[in-house]
Design a protein around this motif. Structure first.
Motif, PDB file in Angstrom:
ATOM      1  N   LYS A 155       1.956  -6.748   8.855  1.00 11.94           N
ATOM      2  CA  LYS A 155       2.512  -7.231   7.584  1.00 11.94           C
ATOM      3  C   LYS A 155       1.409  -7.793   6.687  1.00 11.94           C
ATOM      4  CE  LYS A 155       6.164 -10.173   5.641  1.00 11.94           C
ATOM      5  NZ  LYS A 155       5.347 -10.636   4.516  1.00 11.94           N
ATOM      6  N   GLN A 156       0.500  -8.562   7.283  1.00 11.60           N
ATOM      7  CA  GLN A 156      -0.582  -9.126   6.485  1.00 11.60           C
ATOM      8  C   GLN A 156      -1.432  -8.031   5.848  1.00 11.60           C
ATOM      9  OE1 GLN A 156      -4.655 -10.402   7.882  1.00 11.60           O
ATOM     10  NE2 GLN A 156      -3.599 -12.376   7.989  1.00 11.60           N
ATOM     11  N   ILE A 157      -1.746  -7.008   6.618  1.00 14.03           N
ATOM     12  CA  ILE A 157      -2.589  -5.916   6.112  1.00 14.03           C
ATOM     13  C   ILE A 157      -1.865  -5.135   5.022  1.00 14.03           C
ATOM     14  CG2 ILE A 157      -3.670  -3.718   6.737  1.00 14.03           C
ATOM     15  CD1 ILE A 157      -4.265  -4.991   9.506  1.00 14.03           C
ATOM     16  N   ARG A 158      -0.593  -4.799   5.271  1.00 15.06           N
ATOM     17  CA  ARG A 158       0.158  -4.041   4.271  1.00 15.06           C
ATOM     18  C   ARG A 158       0.361  -4.849   2.991  1.00 15.06           C
ATOM     19  NH1 ARG A 158       3.505  -2.060   8.833  1.00 15.06           N
ATOM     20  NH2 ARG A 158       3.002   0.148   9.171  1.00 15.06           N
ATOM     21  N   ASP A 159       0.682  -6.132   3.149  1.00 17.10           N
ATOM     22  CA  ASP A 159       0.879  -6.985   1.969  1.00 17.10           C
ATOM     23  C   ASP A 159      -0.435  -7.138   1.194  1.00 17.10           C
ATOM     24  OD1 ASP A 159       3.500  -7.293   2.673  1.00 17.10           O
ATOM     25  OD2 ASP A 159       3.296  -9.357   3.430  1.00 17.10           O
ATOM     26  N   GLY A 160      -1.544  -7.257   1.910  1.00 15.79           N
ATOM     27  CA  GLY A 160      -2.841  -7.378   1.253  1.00 15.79           C
ATOM     28  C   GLY A 160      -3.209  -6.127   0.480  1.00 15.79           C
ATOM     29  N   ILE A 161      -2.919  -4.992   1.069  1.00 17.25           N
ATOM     30  CA  ILE A 161      -3.189  -3.720   0.392  1.00 17.25           C
ATOM     31  C   ILE A 161      -2.319  -3.595  -0.857  1.00 17.25           C
ATOM     32  CG2 ILE A 161      -2.917  -1.210   0.600  1.00 17.25           C
ATOM     33  CD1 ILE A 161      -3.715  -1.529   3.562  1.00 17.25           C
ATOM     34  N   ALA A 162      -1.034  -3.934  -0.724  1.00 19.16           N
ATOM     35  CA  ALA A 162      -0.120  -3.854  -1.861  1.00 19.16           C
ATOM     36  C   ALA A 162      -0.575  -4.778  -2.991  1.00 19.16           C
ATOM     37  CB  ALA A 162       1.297  -4.213  -1.420  1.00 19.16           C
ATOM     38  N   ALA A 163      -1.069  -5.968  -2.626  1.00 22.97           N
ATOM     39  CA  ALA A 163      -1.534  -6.913  -3.646  1.00 22.97           C
ATOM     40  C   ALA A 163      -2.768  -6.381  -4.364  1.00 22.97           C
ATOM     41  CB  ALA A 163      -1.835  -8.260  -2.997  1.00 22.97           C
ATOM     42  N   LEU A 164      -3.659  -5.748  -3.626  1.00 27.93           N
ATOM     43  CA  LEU A 164      -4.848  -5.155  -4.241  1.00 27.93           C
ATOM     44  C   LEU A 164      -4.451  -4.056  -5.221  1.00 27.93           C
ATOM     45  CD1 LEU A 164      -7.631  -4.732  -1.505  1.00 27.93           C
ATOM     46  CD2 LEU A 164      -7.718  -6.124  -3.575  1.00 27.93           C
ATOM     47  N   ASP A 165      -3.541  -3.203  -4.790  1.00 34.01           N
ATOM     48  CA  ASP A 165      -3.102  -2.112  -5.668  1.00 34.01           C
ATOM     49  C   ASP A 165      -2.428  -2.650  -6.924  1.00 34.01           C
ATOM     50  OD1 ASP A 165      -4.067  -0.033  -4.122  1.00 34.01           O
ATOM     51  OD2 ASP A 165      -2.209   0.208  -2.989  1.00 34.01           O
ATOM     52  N   GLN A 166      -1.608  -3.677  -6.749  1.00 36.89           N
ATOM     53  CA  GLN A 166      -0.923  -4.261  -7.902  1.00 36.89           C
ATOM     54  C   GLN A 166      -1.930  -4.883  -8.870  1.00 36.89           C
ATOM     55  OE1 GLN A 166       1.934  -7.298  -6.906  1.00 36.89           O
ATOM     56  NE2 GLN A 166       2.759  -7.422  -8.974  1.00 36.89           N
ATOM     57  N   ALA A 167      -2.908  -5.589  -8.336  1.00 39.05           N
ATOM     58  CA  ALA A 167      -3.925  -6.217  -9.187  1.00 39.05           C
ATOM     59  C   ALA A 167      -4.778  -5.176  -9.900  1.00 39.05           C
ATOM     60  CB  ALA A 167      -4.809  -7.129  -8.347  1.00 39.05           C
TER      61      ALA A 167
END
Length: 210
Positions: free
Chosen positions: A114-126
């Motif tokens: 979850k941490q990895i997926r959420d981190g990736i999603a946050a990077l893409d959103q930013a």
């Protein structure tokens, strides 16, 4: 199509460095057929022709099977690894080891996944949609913006072992491997520095072996 599945290589035999002959043998990388590559995602790439790893590998095509993360996730982690530890000498096949290890961590721990997926999603959103497609300066700014956060620390910490503790990186950087179990470096490259001027005889006398 022949591919090299990305994974940890077995320790090379004592003669793998070719100290006596100066020759570097081809890496003993296993081959896999395309149907072997099954999973939640597959990263693929090619080794640049003319580079050291391309001459050592039995195939210019490499592939990484992901067990938990998607191909897009893997591409983002690979790109982030290049931002954190940029090396022109290291091909993407080496950075793929980072993705492989993080994918294994995600498969073994739901909270890590979850941490990895959420981190990736946050990077893409930013990044406005895709971190991978962002410019190099933009990627750097985005990674700096999350410095110190758990996701950042997880990826950065994994980089240290994934990128540097493997035979492909050793070959790219010219590191001949461990010497303590072969008698040390006195007769295995003790004075073979290539990037510094040769010292005078007074400053570097012959080694004493006893």
């Amino acid at each position: 199509m022949r591919t090299i599945p990305i994974g940890r290589l077995a320790p090379p035999p004592s003669s793998a460095c070719g100290e006596d002959s100066g020759e570097v043998p081809k890496l003993d990388l296993p081959l896999a057929r395309r149907e072997f590559l099954k999973g939640s995602g597959v990263l693929m790439g090619t080794l640049t022709a003319g580079t050291l790893l391309a001459t050592l590998a039995p195939s210019p095509v490499w592939a990484l099977e992901l067990k938990t993360l998607s191909k897009t996730d893997g591409q983002t982690l690979l790109a982030m690894g290049r931002v954190l530890y940029p090396h022109k000498k290291l091909p993407e096949a080496v950075y793929a080891l980072l993705v492989k290890d993080l994918d294994a961590k995600a498969a073994a721990d739901a909270s890590a996944a979850k941490q990895i997926r959420d981190g990736i999603a946050a990077l893409d959103q930013a990044a406005g949609g895709s971190f991978v497609k962002a410019s190099a300066p933009r990627k750097l700014a985005l990674v700096k913006a999350i410095e110190g956060q758990p996701f950042f620390n997880t990826v950065r910490g994994q980089c240290i072992t994934s990128l540097y503790d493997n035979d492909m990186a050793y070959a790219a950087f010219g590191y001949p491997g461990s010497a303590w179990d072969k008698g040390g470096y006195i007769t295995r490259g003790f004075q073979d520095l290539k990037w510094l001027p040769a010292p005078s005889a007074e400053a570097s006398p012959p080694s004493f072996i006893g």
